[in-house]
Design an enzyme around this catalytic site. Structure first.
Site, PDB file in Angstrom:
ATOM      1  N   CYS A 134       0.804  -1.269   0.140  1.00  0.00           N
ATOM      2  CA  CYS A 134       0.062  -0.035   0.014  1.00  0.00           C
ATOM      3  C   CYS A 134       1.064   1.174  -0.018  1.00  0.00           C
ATOM      4  O   CYS A 134       1.851   1.202  -0.383  1.00  0.00           O
ATOM      5  CB  CYS A 134      -0.968   0.063   1.016  1.00  0.00           C
ATOM      6  SG  CYS A 134      -2.194   1.069   1.052  1.00  0.00           S
ATOM      7  N   ASP A 177      -3.395   1.983  10.444  1.00  0.00           N
ATOM      8  CA  ASP A 177      -4.378   2.715  10.738  1.00  0.00           C
ATOM      9  C   ASP A 177      -5.087   2.798  11.752  1.00  0.00           C
ATOM     10  O   ASP A 177      -5.562   3.680  12.450  1.00  0.00           O
ATOM     11  CB  ASP A 177      -5.863   2.237   9.654  1.00  0.00           C
ATOM     12  CG  ASP A 177      -5.492   2.714   7.955  1.00  0.00           C
ATOM     13  OD1 ASP A 177      -4.475   1.797   7.348  1.00  0.00           O
ATOM     14  OD2 ASP A 177      -5.501   3.842   7.622  1.00  0.00           O
TER      15      ASP A 177
END
Lengths: 305, 305, 305, 305, 305, 305
Positions: free
Chosen positions: E128, E197
């Site tokens: 990512c 996250d």
């Protein structure tokens, strides 16, 4: 002292079961003793309390919650500025109430936190009988969650039957199996959850015999495995090298009339490695067992004294 | 047909236990049937045999040894050139004797081979009751080896008690535990050894519920785990996609008077992965379970027909 | 400065071995330097100390205990209100004594705690030579416990021979093996115990080459693996991203007259993952290595400054 | 018989090392014996051969290749129709040549097959000294492949030095480490490759002490681990329950002048589990060790007789 | 309120990506709101802020950094002694600046610490796009380290392309693969590093879907796996039993015109177990995820309020 | 030769996908070539066939089924007693038909066997598109079983979309996910099933990139993982040391307009270790991959020639 002796005897004979219930019974016995004491002065009163403590400590080997409770209550008498036996007896009473209240609060918080982990449709595996686990499940049921429970019978004393009955009373769909069938059913389970009798300084958990196998089987199947416990089940002696003693109980629990010469071994507990435990659900929240010592230092620093 | 029905009933009610004993009982029932047959011709005789076979097949779900035995015996009648019922009945008798003899030989060889694995001073773990395992231990004892056995009680039907009694009669020091205490004792064990009810084409072993957990626990502790089995417990149907059926037995075995609405599950067997099995001790020697199909093709190619 | 140079040289040549001994030698060298200093003022004295520190720091790469010791002692001079060199030299002396005393206390506590883990009849595995490990074993022996030790020879410098001799002198039954035989014997062992040269912020332990293989082998066999260490072996630099440097020593230790062009690699240490370590036995008790940073913040917050 | 005794002695004293070399020496000794025999008839000649066999069998415990060789050669005499001792001696000679030739062919094939596994740029890990492994590496080098080798010193007899020297002579870049440093270097390695002294019926491999640790470490790092072996190192006795005997050698190999009362253990080999072995590179190709029995039945059915 | 709505919308539509960027955008939106507020008094201003907070909270499910930021900024207004809306708006502004500054400082420290972990010649795997990870790599490059990066494309939104472009701009040799090729390349990698996250109270990390597979694959290959994260990504709600919500995004991201009736599932994140994480590189240093709660209590005790 | 060239081109461009389809196309191309041959004699005809074979062999690297097919068909011509080209062309035709028929039979049997493994209510995970897997699922659906499928999109060429469409057409409830979401869903799955491109002599399976990660994730979750394959996907060259070549395909499949200097790697397959595979479902039944060589020797001994 009679109430203490009776209580100690009940604990020994497993009439009182589960770490919470044992702690509560012991606290009440000491409270009763204090109410009826005939001690003439503080010193004698403290001696009486100390004897009561010893009687209760030896009634069962793996009961840090009871031990932490009695240690704390008696220490409140010791540090009290009062000298009157009557006042000190009230001190015992008030410390006991405070401890029981905080136990109740812990249970309540654990119930709330744990219930959030349960979703409708979940299948939950449990072993033996833990009043905190069943309280947590009751909470979830009351919140309208629709889940199933699989519980083991838990040889040799069949405490799983108590769990099964309580679940049925709550209206929870319940499946009942022999302990050995755990692996057969583990792949259908969303998570496993058990109580605790003691937590060691390494973060391992002592609980009913068979718990560590369930944890291993859950690990093999990538099924989360939670322990539900008041933090005060932490045993400070393990910090200093003591092994948590594993009580061995009466062989007759396993086989009433065994053949001669048979060596029956009946350990009541086993040790579950911290690495098999996803989290300990305690009054503080959900924690990693690896940090237990620091959590205790922050929340209950007096246990190390 | 009565003897067949009685035998089937006994098998169903677990009065006959263990794959070997079940096979022997079934063979004897068919032999008795053949002796007393009133069939007029080969065709009718074969029909009778076929009905007997069906009755016995349905008496228990996981019994490939019995099934392989009956298949082979009946096939000997089918391929026989004879037509006289009496002669065919004798064919049944002689095929039965031959099969039983070869079963006996297999047991003997397994006993010899397995006994060599036992050293004086060993501690050996076993589960449930397997006549082949106990025969092997008897052999080792007769060879003067001095070892100990730990055996589980094996809920729900306590077959471990049979094992314990047999061991004590042999003069073997025996320790008896609840099934859940397996992991508590595994680190003190030199190897674990169990019987088998069926072997699948993937090399997995079906045995008494709880076996797969013992295998997992042994694996965790780097303790060798052996399965003792006649090769004819291989189930050819698993080759072609069938799951080995896991019999579920009467809930009352677990709890005689359970509360209403309780869902009791009582699977009799579970599946142990080939990777947890150090070797299958069979009449051929000690083999890796991964090669089971090729061993069968070499030794008993007729099971694939 | 001569004593410092001599000591640094001895450390470099492995004449002084083991993290404790290295720290003690370095402290004593600095103390000696302080006693004989001819520095005219505080600034020059501090410069001298700083140079001594640098000399000692570079003598070995993986010695956080020595480094933490020197850092602390010199910082006591820095924060001292005094200005007289003589008084400051006394400050060095008193700080040194204080540090050595606290090291001694730590060793004593570790010995006591660790000895409780040893039961009569235990077989204990160790690697290399650690004065703290042997002190702990001595304690257990003095308490009347009857146990055995298996120790590796520990190539290339054979420190295992020192351990073996010390054990025999204590009257402990001792078995001596090559390093490669570790897995051969691991299943007979109750637990493994080793010292430490450094602890990283992730909870990993740096110790004599081969330690991480022993830990892996112990893990495979479900054998507990303990590390014995003063908390001050924690290296604060690992916190900030530095790798613990792994010293590579003289190839001749491995092969005196090697063939030309042979690339001999001789790393002195390796890294054992926290997950293979059951507990670190330190002056604080038995802790999980995963919480090392928080333990340090509570006990020795100054190492982070 | 003298040549046989001398050879047996050399084998015992490790002057002849490696399973291949031991087998070749034993074959040659028996051939020499046959050439010089003074036996009067076949019976006496066979008795002589049998005695020679016994002498050689007891010279080392774990040498199935030698045993399979002698068994085969002597069986050729037994089944020979000839009766003249001279002719029978020639039979020994020709059988010996045939066996040696087939050994040579096997080595050649193994070399070819194994060399294909090596790519330029590879780093290959090996342990101890195996003439087949070094032959394979030589082949790869001759094919123009540019690779590196890491080899352990292999305590206690330092056979790794032989490997290192041979590699340097081939012009291969070689790194030399102590056995304990294996895990330190494993992550830089493309694959590990070792020889074998015996293969058991379960598919496990017996090789120089330390091999099983290397296999475990390779497994932990997802590094392929290959065994190079002639199939005739399969030991048929393991099939029937015998443990592969692990020779324990002279303690002085480990410590020349050990302290009194020290218990030195010097096992020469250990057991590597089939599950850690990616493949056995043999004259048949690269096979999974799990199928060893069936491979032997197909290629060398006579070993089971 | 418009700026807040626009920002919330952008966050929802993934126009703002990455936990840091989302937090920054939200802070700036609230700051803008405060600047333009027409609220008459503190109460109304606080109501406005609270509404803004709610709007931003619901824009994405897994954004504890944004939530902790807004909670802290608004709490600064609440505890402020001031009553003037204008002054309070300045309070928002100054708290926002302070928070952004501390975020910047954290990033800077993480970059410094992480860059120390990178050696010239390293191959680093990432997944990512994480601005903190790329900042850290930039730092290492600026320090003159010469390393390679392997990055996944990261379906469905191809954030890996952003990472690849940034790496090429820095002059880093970059290899680009599909997500499924992770295990194909893992053995060539020195370590893996990803952003986060959210961090849960158990020490698990929530990150882009696929992260937990990479961690598992790294674990299988003994490749270190690091998470880079500001500590304020810790989600205090997980402490009290809440599951970290896993956002499910628009199916069209995966397949624009899917066939009718197809059930497309598009979870944006998954959970990586603490045991697969070697360390969390945060502003505090490199820590073990198991101790996250205690680290938070020491550094940011206000998150628990 | 044109049909062969066209077919080879289509295979190269992935217009023909899946090992079965590739083999069928190649067989048909050779059959067509034979029909239209203008070769004057057997020798020239064989040369033509050989050239066709080479063209087809190089069109894709990992296609043992096609190779085994062509080898067998051409060998039939070689061993044919006939000399007439026309007759030989018919030989090609008949051998081709026979091979295709046997492929069809294999598929049919695999379908039957595999369908038995599926129970109503099952959730089945698959990856990429395999015509044999979808045939098996079709069979199960036709038998009235009601199950669900989860399939990955399978980057870079999205073959999962083909699978999804076929499943929907069969009326199977289908869930579609990105490859990276595999671990997110694995705990809800009853088993995983994939096709194969090649099987190596060690029992490993080569299949679409990403397969080995799915197998690892299934293993972690104790979810059975099956491979569906005709036995003739076994590659005999791996037996002799060759690595199964892993085709690397056009980078543009992954990123159409990548930035300059980006190194895109696009391996089409990866290797799944035998130990992660519960069974290979083949025309022979369900087998353990560890015994693949012996199964091939029994069923298709000609592949080793």
């Amino acid at each position: 002292m009679e109430s203490v002796q009776t209580t100690a005897e009940k604990i020994r004979r497993l009439e009182v079961q589960g770490a919470r219930n044992v702690a509560i019974a012991a606290i009440k016995a000491v409270e009763a003793l204090a109410k009826e004491t005939k001690a003439k002065n503080k010193k004698k009163f403290l001696k009486e309390l100390s004897e009561a403590k010893e009687l209760l400590f030896v009634s069962r080997e793996t009961e840090p919650l009871m031990r932490n409770a009695l240690r704390w209550i008696i220490s409140q008498v010791e540090i009290s500025g009062k000298e009157e036996v009557k006042e000190l007896a009230e001190e015992v009473s008030s410390a006991s109430q405070q401890f029981l209240k905080s136990l109740e609060d812990s249970k309540e918080k654990i119930g709330e936190i744990g219930a959030r982990r349960i979703k409708s449709g979940s299948v939950i595996f449990t072993h033996c009988h833990s009043s905190t686990v069943t309280y947590l499940l009751k909470k979830a049921k009351e919140e309208g969650k629709d889940f199933e429970v699989i519980c083991t019978e838990t040889r040799p004393v069949f405490q799983g039957r108590v769990t099964a009955k309580e679940m049925l009373e709550l209206g929870v769909k319940t499946t009942f199996i022999v302990d050995s069938a755990t692996r057969f059913f583990m792949n259908q389970v969303d998570f496993a959850i058990v109580g605790a009798d003691a937590i060691t300084s390494q973060g391992n958990v002592i609980n009913k015999i068979g718990t560590s196998m369930i944890a291993l089987v859950a690990h093999e199947a990538r099924t989360p495995f939670y322990v539900v416990s008041e933090l005060l089940k932490f045993d400070p002696l393990t910090m200093y090298g003591d092994y948590e003693k594993i009580e061995e109980r009466d062989p007759n629990e396993i086989w009433e009339k065994p053949p001669r010469d048979l060596n029956i071994r009946n350990p009541a507990f086993d040790v579950t490695r911290r690495d098999f435990i996803h989290g300990i659900i305690c009054e503080e929240g959900i924690i990693s067992p690896h940090s237990i010592i620091e959590v205790m230092h922050r929340k209950y620093p007096w246990v190390f004294k």
